[in-house]
Structure formats: C-alpha cells, structure tokens
Design an enzyme around this catalytic site. Sequence first.
Site, mmCIF file in Angstrom:
data_model
loop_
_atom_site.group_PDB
_atom_site.id
_atom_site.type_symbol
_atom_site.label_atom_id
_atom_site.label_comp_id
_atom_site.label_asym_id
_atom_site.label_seq_id
_atom_site.Cartn_x
_atom_site.Cartn_y
_atom_site.Cartn_z
ATOM 1 N N HIS A 185 1.201 -3.974 9.215
ATOM 2 C CA HIS A 185 2.627 -3.838 8.942
ATOM 3 C C HIS A 185 3.357 -3.263 10.155
ATOM 4 O O HIS A 185 2.750 -2.588 11.000
ATOM 5 C CB HIS A 185 2.866 -2.916 7.742
ATOM 6 C CG HIS A 185 2.531 -3.527 6.425
ATOM 7 N ND1 HIS A 185 3.322 -4.488 5.827
ATOM 8 C CD2 HIS A 185 1.482 -3.323 5.589
ATOM 9 C CE1 HIS A 185 2.769 -4.842 4.675
ATOM 10 N NE2 HIS A 185 1.663 -4.147 4.505
ATOM 11 N N HIS A 200 0.831 -1.205 0.000
ATOM 12 C CA HIS A 200 0.000 0.000 0.000
ATOM 13 C C HIS A 200 0.868 1.257 0.000
ATOM 14 O O HIS A 200 0.597 2.215 -0.731
ATOM 15 C CB HIS A 200 -0.928 0.008 1.218
ATOM 16 C CG HIS A 200 -2.107 -0.909 1.088
ATOM 17 N ND1 HIS A 200 -1.990 -2.273 1.109
ATOM 18 C CD2 HIS A 200 -3.428 -0.639 0.931
ATOM 19 C CE1 HIS A 200 -3.187 -2.816 0.984
ATOM 20 N NE2 HIS A 200 -4.086 -1.856 0.870
#
Length: 373
Positions: free
Chosen positions: A196, A145
Amino acid sequence: MESVVWQGLALSGIFSWIVITCYFDVTKKIRSLLQPWVSHHVVSGTSIILKIQKHQHKFLDALFSGLSCIVSVPFYTAFLPLLFWSGHGKLARQMTLLMALCDYLGNCIKDVVSAPRPNCPPVRRITATKDEEENALEYGLPSSHTLNTVCLSGFLVCYVLSYTQCEDAFVKLGAVTLACLLVGFIGFGRIYLGMHSLIDIIGGLVFGFMILAIWLTVHEYVDAFIVSGQNVTSFWAALSFLLLFAYPTPEFPTPSFEYHTAFDGVVFGIVTGIQQTYHQFHHEAVPRIFTSQLTIPTFLGRMLVGIPTILIVKFCSKALAKWILPVVSNTLGIPIKSTSYIPMLNGSATDKKSSLAWSVVDLVPSLFCHLRL
C-alpha cells in the site's frame, strides 16, 4: 409489527439504492471524481515507500509479514470459533458482524475508487503467503488490514474494559496505547511490504474510525435483534441477497467480490444458528473459560472436535456446490463467469452481476459451515 415495518423499510431502501445506482451509473461517476486524485497520490507516494524499503532486512520482512497474517480476514475467521467455544458468545457474534461490515464497506470503497496499488517495480512487493498474493490482486484504497485493525482492536478494547468494569485510568490508557501501536505497526508494515501507499493507509484509518464509531453506537441494538428479534433468518437471507447486488462493479475484476460473498455466508450461518439455538448454547449464563464450569482441557476438547468438523463441512459442501451449481446454471442457460475455482463453464459473461450465481459457490459452504457454530 414495528419490527416488520423497519425490516421492510431497510430492504426497500437497499433495493431502491440498487435501482438508482444502476440507472444513473453512480459508481462510474464517483470513480471519475476520485480515481485520478487517489492515483496521483499513489504515484507521488512511491518515493516514500522506496525510502522506507532502503532499510529492508529479513527480520523486518518476517515481522511485518507475520503481523499482516494475524490481522487478515482468514486469521479472524479461524479465531472466531475459539471465542464461541470459550463462552464469550456475545463478543464472538459482535466481532463477526463488525468484520463483515468492515469487509463489505472496505471492499465496496476499493472497487468504487478502483485505484491502483504501488507499482512493482520499482517498489519491492513482499507476499509471503498465498493470501497476500491474492490481496495484491485487489485495488489499493483503503488498506483493508489497517481498516480492520482499527475497528476490531478498537472494539475489543471497548468490550474488555466494559466486561471487566475497569475504572483504572492507567489500565485504560495502556489498552488504548497497545491498540494504537498495533494499528501503527500494521499501517507502517503495509507500506514496508509494498502492498500500500500512504494514501491507502490514511484511507484505512479514516474509514476504520468512522465504521468503529457507527458500530459502537448500534451494536447493542443489532445484537438484541439477532438473539430475540422477529423474522431474523428471513430478513438476514433477504439482506445478504440484496447486498450481493448492491456491491459496486469494479473497473476490472478483482477477488474482492468473492471474498465478501464467502464471508456473507459465514455471517448468515452464524446469525441463523445463534437465533435458533441462543437459549441452548449462546445465552449469557453459558460457562466461560478459566472457570470451574469450563476448564482448559474441556476447551481444548472443543477445539479438537470443532476445528476438524468445520474443515470437513466446509470442504464437502464446497465440493458439492461446485458440482451442483454449474449443472443447474448450464441447464437453465444462466451465463456465469468462470473463476479460478472452475476452469471452464458455459457462458462467458464478464460483468459482476452475471457472475453472481457462481459466487454462491463460496456462500453455500460458509453458510453450512457456521450454521450451528
């Protein structure tokens, strides 16, 4: 003649790389160097995630989940046809190719390093959509992303400023600031959602800026080749096929290879369609939105016809591929790996290369869905 020479050199170089990496087991050697270091930083970064998640709130959950959706590959894939229909074909095809480059290189790095995501628990992982649940099955570094947002928002800013020929320093600063804010929100949101660790975000930023810099250098040459080059379709077919074999084998299977294969079909279809119909539908003089030649009602009409057509072609071609490929593979005795799409197939090969045939199930519908976009 010169075009044929460099095409041959490019394909030969990729084939040579495949042979070298297989013979010397390059992927495992790189992984043995990087994976312990990255995994250590993932574990040590857990405390940062937990501190951020202490401030959890339903509004923040919805905000960052929504931001993650609008910068995901499925969103961009749905957004790309709108650019074509709006008359901005050059932007659309360059965004498509850039996304393909980001998707391929980002997933390659993920599967080479094969570093874990933050442990859940103790980290709270928020997956608001099915797409996010599937993303959680991939490895962590780099954050796709973050990488995609850096490249696509950065390229979009450069394109818009160039297209409008804007010379106002404040406008340029404002555009860059908005892009940076979006990247910052996305990176922070991925940590907040537990998807993450900090090292993944840093990796996404570093690789994102590197890919963006490369693309800004070569994108005009690539675009010129697609619209007016020689042997475009045959070259791109060979390139797409070789890139499937060049993809690294992860430590354990993940959806990353299938994602790349599907988008590989999208790009191949768009490149082939543009090369064959450029002078009819994709040249620079086509009507663009917000002009008298392309009004809002006309654009909406394109959407009403185009979107259902894409969905119908995609689902029909995928169903056809599901039916034909297993029959052909079993008849020829080709071992293929079963995936979530088909419960059982003859053969139980476990390595990525043996699952290559089945990945064509994703490539075929994507190719035909976008062939005449």
